[in-house]
Motif scaffolding. Structure first.
Motif, PDB file in Angstrom:
ATOM      1  N   LEU A 173       3.569   1.696  22.910  1.00 55.37           N
ATOM      2  CA  LEU A 173       2.858   1.735  21.635  1.00 55.37           C
ATOM      3  C   LEU A 173       3.787   2.096  20.484  1.00 55.37           C
ATOM      4  O   LEU A 173       3.502   1.794  19.332  1.00 55.37           O
ATOM      5  CB  LEU A 173       1.690   2.732  21.711  1.00 55.37           C
ATOM      6  CG  LEU A 173       0.524   2.261  22.575  1.00 55.37           C
ATOM      7  CD1 LEU A 173      -0.483   3.379  22.793  1.00 55.37           C
ATOM      8  CD2 LEU A 173      -0.159   1.055  21.935  1.00 55.37           C
ATOM      9  N   LEU A 174       4.889   2.757  20.801  1.00 55.03           N
ATOM     10  CA  LEU A 174       5.854   3.114  19.760  1.00 55.03           C
ATOM     11  C   LEU A 174       6.908   2.029  19.579  1.00 55.03           C
ATOM     12  O   LEU A 174       7.828   2.175  18.779  1.00 55.03           O
ATOM     13  CB  LEU A 174       6.528   4.450  20.097  1.00 55.03           C
ATOM     14  CG  LEU A 174       5.603   5.666  20.087  1.00 55.03           C
ATOM     15  CD1 LEU A 174       6.367   6.931  20.448  1.00 55.03           C
ATOM     16  CD2 LEU A 174       4.937   5.824  18.713  1.00 55.03           C
ATOM     17  N   CYS A 215      -4.726   9.404  24.465  1.00 57.37           N
ATOM     18  CA  CYS A 215      -4.640   7.965  24.303  1.00 57.37           C
ATOM     19  C   CYS A 215      -5.189   7.262  25.539  1.00 57.37           C
ATOM     20  O   CYS A 215      -4.752   6.196  25.903  1.00 57.37           O
ATOM     21  CB  CYS A 215      -3.163   7.641  24.113  1.00 57.37           C
ATOM     22  SG  CYS A 215      -2.765   6.014  23.575  1.00 57.37           S
ATOM     23  N   CYS A 221      -7.446   8.279  18.122  1.00 55.38           N
ATOM     24  CA  CYS A 221      -6.354   8.053  17.164  1.00 55.38           C
ATOM     25  C   CYS A 221      -6.418   9.006  15.980  1.00 55.38           C
ATOM     26  O   CYS A 221      -5.400   9.331  15.372  1.00 55.38           O
ATOM     27  CB  CYS A 221      -6.367   6.611  16.677  1.00 55.38           C
ATOM     28  SG  CYS A 221      -6.166   5.411  18.016  1.00 55.38           S
ATOM     29  N   CYS A 230       2.403   4.278  15.598  1.00 55.19           N
ATOM     30  CA  CYS A 230       1.794   3.544  16.711  1.00 55.19           C
ATOM     31  C   CYS A 230       1.525   2.087  16.369  1.00 55.19           C
ATOM     32  O   CYS A 230       1.123   1.768  15.248  1.00 55.19           O
ATOM     33  CB  CYS A 230       0.480   4.239  17.092  1.00 55.19           C
ATOM     34  SG  CYS A 230      -0.348   3.478  18.482  1.00 55.19           S
TER      35      CYS A 230
END
Length: 237
Positions: A173-174, A215, A221, A230
């Motif tokens: 996600l990063l 997550c 979030c 993200c």
DNA sequence: CGCCAGGTTGTTG
DNA sequence: CAACAACATGGC
């Protein structure tokens, strides 16, 4: 701008605080004590971590806790005691942890190994070079890379980074391409970018788990410290 | 009720 | 090597 691994650690640590892994079960609850990130574990603690690492394979810790309670109230947590139980008796005690027949077999294999090769004391493995200790663990049926590294880092105090599904999830996600690569490949990324310190590695991996839970099935979030970095943030439809 | 949790092994293409 | 099934309970 992509987050570096040390920046990521700082953000997670500031947000979630010290995790004090790996827990020891006492009086029916898991204890996460401040000294645990630095502590040289006793043979008894190391064995509990070893068994816990097997029990927690693809399983929620709450269920592992029940299994460990069952075991500890039935007998002292030692290889020679555990081996007085048949695999079927053992599987009955660890039932809450799921995959109980598989895991009973895995525990038996590990306990036989420890008793025969190390006099029942897991800490004796600490005398080996890291790569050889890891190789021996991986040769045991039921111990794969993550379980091996959890034992090496948390039970034995070797500076090795543990990769799990949460680590992959967060790093994907990063925007880290390495997150989709092999276990060892991703592990190398940490070994090359984070100074090899047992306390730091223990805390960092535990922080990935904390973040990964935020997550999970229902991503929160709004409370995630990583929101601005993200992918979900940028690629929403 | 369905989904998934601090993975590993065995099988198959 | 990648994809997939099997292994299984309990919490949310």
């Amino acid at each position: 701008m992509r987050l570096s691994l040390s920046e990521l650690y700082d953000i997670l640590f500031r947000f979630y605080g010290p995790q004090n892994w790996w827990p020891i079960v006492e009086n029916g609850v898991s204890l996460y004590l401040p000294g645990y990130t630095q502590k040289q574990r006793t043979p008894e603690e190391a064995l509990e971590i070893w068994i816990g690492a097997i029990l927690t394979q693809n399983t929620a810790w709450k269920n592992v806790e029940k299994a460990l309670v069952n075991l500890k109230e039935r007998l002292p947590l030692l290889p020679e005691s555990l081996l007085t139980l048949s695999e079927e008796e053992l599987s009955d005690l660890i039932r809450p942890a799921g995959y109980y027949r598989q895991k009973a077999k895995k525990i038996h294999v590990s306990m036989r190994f420890l008793l025969q090769d190390y006099g029942g004391n897991p800490c004796e493995l600490r005398r080996l070079p890291l790569s050889e200790a890891r190789h021996q663990l991986l040769s045991l049926w039921g111990i794969g890379p993550e379980t091996a590294d959890s034992i090496l880092l948390y039970a034995l105090g070797f500076p090795i980074f543990v990769i799990d599904t949460y680590t992959r999830r967060i790093l994907k996600l990063l925007g880290y391409p390495e997150a989709t690569q092999s276990y060892e490949r991703l592990q190398d990324l940490f070994h090359k970018n984070i100074t090899p310190d047992v306390g730091l590695y223990r805390e960092y991996h535990a922080l990935f788990v904390a973040a990964g839970k935020t997550c999970g099935r229902k991503p929160d979030c709004g409370r995630c410290p990583l929101f601005s970095w993200c992918e979900r943030h940028h690629t929403r439809a």
